[in-house]
Design a protein around this motif. Sequence first.
Motif, short mmCIF file in Angstrom:
data_model
loop_
_atom_site.label_atom_id
_atom_site.label_comp_id
_atom_site.label_asym_id
_atom_site.label_seq_id
_atom_site.Cartn_x
_atom_site.Cartn_y
_atom_site.Cartn_z
N GLU A 209 0.73 -1.21 -0.04
CA GLU A 209 -0.14 -0.12 0.07
C GLU A 209 0.85 1.19 -0.07
N VAL A 210 2.02 1.28 0.69
CA VAL A 210 2.92 2.50 0.78
C VAL A 210 3.45 2.36 -0.46
N TYR A 213 0.98 4.11 -2.85
CA TYR A 213 0.81 5.56 -2.44
C TYR A 213 2.13 6.43 -3.02
N ARG A 216 1.69 7.41 -6.52
CA ARG A 216 0.76 8.66 -6.58
C ARG A 216 1.19 9.85 -5.77
N PHE A 217 2.30 9.75 -5.14
CA PHE A 217 2.94 10.71 -4.24
C PHE A 217 2.72 12.22 -4.96
N LEU A 220 -1.06 13.16 -4.99
CA LEU A 220 -1.87 13.41 -3.56
C LEU A 220 -1.00 14.33 -2.74
N ALA A 318 2.44 10.86 6.25
CA ALA A 318 2.51 10.23 4.90
C ALA A 318 3.38 11.30 4.05
N ILE A 353 3.37 4.84 8.23
CA ILE A 353 2.11 4.92 7.40
C ILE A 353 1.40 4.07 7.27
N ASP A 354 2.12 2.79 7.07
CA ASP A 354 1.35 1.36 7.14
C ASP A 354 0.56 1.36 8.41
N LEU A 359 -2.76 6.70 5.27
CA LEU A 359 -3.35 6.91 3.73
C LEU A 359 -4.86 7.06 3.72
N PHE A 362 -6.68 10.48 2.94
CA PHE A 362 -6.69 11.16 1.48
C PHE A 362 -8.09 10.84 0.80
#
Length: 363
Positions: A209-210, A213, A216-217, A220, A318, A353-354, A359, A362
Motif C-alpha cells: 500500500e505504501v 501511495y 501517486r505521491f 496526492l 504520509a 504510514i502502514d 493513507l 486522503f
Amino acid sequence: MTSAGSLGDTTAAVPRTIDDVTREWLAAVLRADDTLPDDAVVGNVRAEQIALDSGFSSRLYRVQLSGNGIPPSVIVKLPAESEAGAAMRMLGGYAREVAFYRDVAGSAPLGTPHVFAARMAGDQGDFVLVLEDLQGWHNVDHLAGLSVEQARSCIDRLAGLHAWSTRHADKLGGFESFDSPFSRELLPAAFPAAWQVYRDLVPITIPPEVDAYAERFTELAPTAVAALGERSMLIHGDIRADNMFFAGGELKVVDFQLAAKGCGATDIGYLVSQGLPTEARSGRDEEFVRDYVCRLAEHGVADYPFDEAWRHYRFAVAYYIVLPALPLLGWDALPERSRQLCLRLLERAAAAIDEIGALEVFG
C-alpha cells in the motif's frame, strides 16, 4: 541575549568563505554581544569543518578561539557551495533561518544555541550565523534514533513554540506558509525518481500500500500540504533527531531552514515517524498526539482538539516520506552513513504510514 541591533544589522559585513571569518571580524561580532565584555579580545582563530556527512545545504565550522572574555569556541554557519546551497538560496531557506535566530530565538520557549550573529547580505542569499558551540551536549544519533523520553521532551518544547507563535504573529513575517510551491510542487516533483532508486535498493520490504501511495505521491501531495497549512503556528519543519542536543533535562534545537507557518502536528508527525526507531514508536502514535494536545492546552491553546491534530499527524507522516527519499538521487556521491540513514528513515516512514493507516486521510 544578543543585542537586537547586531542581529538585525543586514548591512554589516557577511563573510563569503571561512577564510573571511578573521580574528578582527569575530572580535567585532563578539564585542557586540550583550553577554560578553565590550573589550573582549580574540587571539588565535582555528576553523575546522564539521557535519560533512549531513550538512548538505550549509557549511558548518567549529572555530576554536583564544583570548580574553570570549568562549573557547563558536559554530559558524555559511551557505553551501553546491546545488543544494543554490536551491536553499532560491527557496529562501537561509532567510528563514536568519529570521528565526533574529526574531524568535531567545523569546520563544524552545531552547536554541545562543546567537552571536545572524546576518544576511542583501538579495544574494549569502548569510552567516555565529552560534554557541554545543560540543559538550549530547547530539542524538539519527541513525540510532530518539528514545521515547527524548521524543516526549521534544514534543513538550515544540508545543511551547507552537503556542507561543499563536500569540506573536508579529514575529512571523519572515516565514511563509507550509502550503507553498516548495512543499506543494517542487519537492513532490522530484520524488518519483528518488522513490525508484529506493525500490531498486530494497524492493521486498516495502509494504504494497505504501508503494502504491508512493506511485501517486506527486498527485496526492498537494492534498496533504493544503491540510498541513490550515493553521499558522510556527513549525520547525525539519525536526530531525540529529538537530537535537540534550544536557540533563535541557534540550536545544538547531537548523531552522525549513521553518514555516502551519499546523503544529506537522512537526510531531515527522518527529515521531522518523525520529524514533519503529519498535519504540509502534503502538504509541495516538499517545504522542494526545500528549501534544495536552501540552498545547497547558501552554494556552485549547482549540486544537485531538481529532484535528490526529488528522494532521497522519497527513504529516504520509507527506514527510519525501525528505529522506530525495537525497537518494545523489546515491553514488553519498557517504555510506548518509546512505544508511536515508534507507533507515524511509523504512521507519513506510512502517508508520502502514501501521497508523495514514493513507485513509486522503479519502
